[in-house]
Design an enzyme around this catalytic site. Structure first.
Site, PDB file in Angstrom:
ATOM      1  CB  CYS A 114      -0.926   0.010   1.211  1.00 33.76           C
ATOM      2  SG  CYS A 114      -2.031  -1.387   1.180  1.00 33.76           S
ATOM      3  CG  HIS A 276      -3.525   3.061   0.900  1.00 30.44           C
ATOM      4  ND1 HIS A 276      -3.861   2.524  -0.316  1.00 30.44           N
ATOM      5  CD2 HIS A 276      -3.631   2.053   1.808  1.00 30.44           C
ATOM      6  CE1 HIS A 276      -4.151   1.248  -0.148  1.00 30.44           C
ATOM      7  NE2 HIS A 276      -4.021   0.932   1.127  1.00 30.44           N
ATOM      8  CG  ASN A 306      -6.811  -1.507  -0.238  1.00 30.65           C
ATOM      9  OD1 ASN A 306      -5.972  -1.181  -1.068  1.00 30.65           O
ATOM     10  ND2 ASN A 306      -6.518  -1.735   1.031  1.00 30.65           N
TER      11      ASN A 306
HETATM   12  N1  ACO Z   1     -18.953 -10.134   5.751  1.00 32.25           N
HETATM   13  C1  ACO Z   1     -19.593 -10.454   6.884  1.00 32.25           C
HETATM   14  N2  ACO Z   1     -18.990 -10.738   8.034  1.00 32.25           N
HETATM   15  C2  ACO Z   1     -17.649 -10.684   8.052  1.00 32.25           C
HETATM   16  C3  ACO Z   1     -16.896 -10.344   6.908  1.00 32.25           C
HETATM   17  C4  ACO Z   1     -17.598 -10.056   5.723  1.00 32.25           C
HETATM   18  N3  ACO Z   1     -16.988  -9.735   4.582  1.00 32.25           N
HETATM   19  N4  ACO Z   1     -15.594 -10.361   7.223  1.00 32.25           N
HETATM   20  C5  ACO Z   1     -15.501 -10.703   8.515  1.00 32.25           C
HETATM   21  N5  ACO Z   1     -16.745 -10.894   9.014  1.00 32.25           N
HETATM   22  C6  ACO Z   1     -17.124 -11.272  10.376  1.00 32.25           C
HETATM   23  C7  ACO Z   1     -16.047 -12.002  11.118  1.00 32.25           C
HETATM   24  O1  ACO Z   1     -16.080 -13.376  10.824  1.00 32.25           O
HETATM   25  C8  ACO Z   1     -16.425 -11.706  12.554  1.00 32.25           C
HETATM   26  O2  ACO Z   1     -17.450 -12.561  12.925  1.00 32.25           O
HETATM   27  P1  ACO Z   1     -17.561 -13.122  14.445  1.00 32.25           P
HETATM   28  O3  ACO Z   1     -17.701 -11.907  15.308  1.00 32.25           O
HETATM   29  O4  ACO Z   1     -18.771 -13.997  14.412  1.00 32.25           O
HETATM   30  O5  ACO Z   1     -16.273 -13.856  14.696  1.00 32.25           O
HETATM   31  C9  ACO Z   1     -16.987 -10.292  12.486  1.00 32.25           C
HETATM   32  O6  ACO Z   1     -17.351 -10.070  11.120  1.00 32.25           O
HETATM   33  C10 ACO Z   1     -16.013  -9.221  12.910  1.00 32.25           C
HETATM   34  O7  ACO Z   1     -14.773  -9.462  12.263  1.00 32.25           O
HETATM   35  P2  ACO Z   1     -13.550  -8.523  12.440  1.00 32.25           P
HETATM   36  O8  ACO Z   1     -12.418  -9.036  11.603  1.00 32.25           O
HETATM   37  O9  ACO Z   1     -13.291  -8.321  13.909  1.00 32.25           O
HETATM   38  O10 ACO Z   1     -14.146  -7.191  11.815  1.00 32.25           O
HETATM   39  P3  ACO Z   1     -13.571  -5.724  11.841  1.00 32.25           P
HETATM   40  O11 ACO Z   1     -14.543  -4.844  12.459  1.00 32.25           O
HETATM   41  O12 ACO Z   1     -12.168  -5.676  12.329  1.00 32.25           O
HETATM   42  O13 ACO Z   1     -13.553  -5.369  10.303  1.00 32.25           O
HETATM   43  C11 ACO Z   1     -11.984  -5.161   8.503  1.00 32.25           C
HETATM   44  C12 ACO Z   1     -12.760  -6.114   9.417  1.00 32.25           C
HETATM   45  C13 ACO Z   1     -12.952  -4.426   7.639  1.00 32.25           C
HETATM   46  C14 ACO Z   1     -11.085  -6.027   7.642  1.00 32.25           C
HETATM   47  C15 ACO Z   1     -11.175  -4.166   9.343  1.00 32.25           C
HETATM   48  O14 ACO Z   1     -10.492  -4.815  10.373  1.00 32.25           O
HETATM   49  C16 ACO Z   1     -10.196  -3.383   8.511  1.00 32.25           C
HETATM   50  O15 ACO Z   1     -10.544  -2.681   7.601  1.00 32.25           O
HETATM   51  N6  ACO Z   1      -8.922  -3.448   8.857  1.00 32.25           N
HETATM   52  C17 ACO Z   1      -7.922  -2.740   8.106  1.00 32.25           C
HETATM   53  C18 ACO Z   1      -7.596  -3.518   6.895  1.00 32.25           C
HETATM   54  C19 ACO Z   1      -6.751  -2.699   5.984  1.00 32.25           C
HETATM   55  O16 ACO Z   1      -6.693  -1.494   6.038  1.00 32.25           O
HETATM   56  N7  ACO Z   1      -6.078  -3.342   5.101  1.00 32.25           N
HETATM   57  C20 ACO Z   1      -5.380  -2.520   4.165  1.00 32.25           C
HETATM   58  C21 ACO Z   1      -4.068  -2.841   3.992  1.00 32.25           C
HETATM   59  S1  ACO Z   1      -4.009  -3.582   2.473  1.00 32.25           S
HETATM   60  C22 ACO Z   1      -2.386  -3.885   2.091  1.00 32.25           C
HETATM   61  O17 ACO Z   1      -1.463  -3.359   2.614  1.00 32.25           O
HETATM   62  C23 ACO Z   1      -2.190  -4.967   1.109  1.00 32.25           C
END
Ligand code: ACO
Length: 349
Positions: A114, A276, A306
């Protein structure tokens, strides 16, 4: 010493639009969940077997080159940032070079995910400032959709990413306090596996193929890509979303403030901030910490997801095309992602 500036900018996104509703048909997710957690409504997917990372990069590059008022033959160095290259090797830079007929010039591939575009910008800036090159082509491009797990197991990663490309041409400028004012690059490998594409790789001596085909495992001492690894999806990207989120909202403001302080500016001096496009919630938290109004932040993750190394040049190009980045504006770019790596740049447009 010379200054360098962005002399031309372009972007390309594939035609195919994939909505959250489309993804909800193939995995257990929902438009509501994706929008609430990430802000994403839809993303673009490249056409498999027709488009590649380098062909998308080439389309963006052609626009940037034309807008810089040069021809491909006048480009004297290529920097290509991607985590989803056409081949494991050679890098996509030489493929773009071949496509645009720029043979003979150097082509450097960088792997900073990123932060790749800002790392590339910094490299281009150094080459131009020292007078070594006059026209550096920097491309960020990603073809994520060919490497994602589209089962429910991979939903936390797959719903986030989209395909696309952005490009800029960096040239010298004699104008004082114009162009790229500074770049700031950071990394902390302590977190390398928190956001990573681990297999196949040399860390475990992992070979592509399975035990079934009788590779001489003992002789070479490696382990093989076993059926179990396939079943477990060990060949897909892994992301600990919350760990990424937590550090991103600390490192973004830190590296932006570093850029502002080095140049004697405050956040209120900015005309445009282009983060980003990792997650709309991350951008909004950073915006709040900087005290910036909505019209000074460019977000387009809603439309493209993204796109990693492509996300900043796509967003910057859109902002410029919309007339929101104008001559003389103070623009800040910032990124955080896998590595972890993070970076910023301050530009007087
Ligand atoms: N649809 C529905 N439910 C989902 C999904 C989905 N797509 N993905 C995960 N869940 C569920 C999980 O299984 C979990 O269920 P549970 O509570 O029953 O166990 C619940 O949702 C919460 O999951 P979390 O992973 O804790 O969700 P969070 O609120 O952290 O959101 C997310 C996830 C969107 C990925 C967030 O953490 C995020 O954006 N993090 C930053 C990621 C990022 O910026 N990446 C960029 C870098 S990319 C690079 O460098 C290549």
């Amino acid at each position: 010493m010379l200054q360098s500036k962005i002399a031309g900018i372009g972007f390309y996104v594939p035609e195919k639009v994939v909505t959250n509703h489309d993804l909800a048909k193939i995995m257990d997710t929902s438009d509501e969940w994706i929008q609430e957690r990430t802000g994403i409504v839809e993303r673009r997917y490249a056409e498999k077997h027709k488009e590649t990372t380098s062909t998308m990069g080439a389309k963006a590059a052609e626009i940037a080159i034309e807008r810089a008022g040069i021809t491909p033959k006048e480009v004297d160095f290529i920097i290509f940032a991607t985590l989803s290259p056409d081949y494991y090797f050679p890098g996509s830079g030489v493929l773009l070079q071949r496509a645009l007929g720029m043979n003979g010039i150097g082509a450097l591939d960088i792997r900073n995910q990123c932060s790749g575009f800002i790392y590339g910008l910094s490299i281009a800036d150094q080459f131009v400032k020292t007078g070594m090159y006059k026209n550096v082509l920097l491309v960020g491009a990603e073809f994520h959709s060919c490497g994602l797990d589209f089962t429910t197991r991979g939903r936390n990663v797959s719903v986030i990413f989209g395909d696309g490309a952005g490009a800029v041409v960096i040239q010298p400028t004699a104008e004082k306090n114009k162009g790229i004012l500074s770049t700031h690059l950071h990394a902390d490998g302590e977190y390398a596996e928190k956001l990573a594409y681990i297999n196949p790789g040399s860390h475990g001596g992992v070979h592509l193929g399975t035990e079934k085909y009788g590779y001489p495992e003992q002789e070479f001492g490696g382990i093989f890509f076993t059926d179990k690894m396939y079943e477990d999806g060990d060949y897909y990207p892994n992301m600990e979303g919350q760990a990424v989120f937590k550090l991103a909202v600390t490192k973004f403001p830190e590296v932006i403030n570093e850029a502002l302080a080095q140049n004697g500016y405050k956040a209120s001096d900015l005309d445009m901030f282009v983060p980003h496009q990792a997650n709309l919630r991350i951008s909004q938290l950073v915006q709040r910490q900087l005290g910036l109004p909505d019209e000074k932040v460019w977000n387009n993750i809603q439309k493209y997801g993204n796109t990693t190394a492509a996300s900043i040049p796509i967003a910057l190009c859109e902002a410029w095309e919309a007339g929101k980045v104008k001559e003389g504006d103070l623009v800040c770019l910032a990124a955080f992602g896998s590595g972890f790596t993070w970076a910023s740049s301050l530009i007087r447009w």
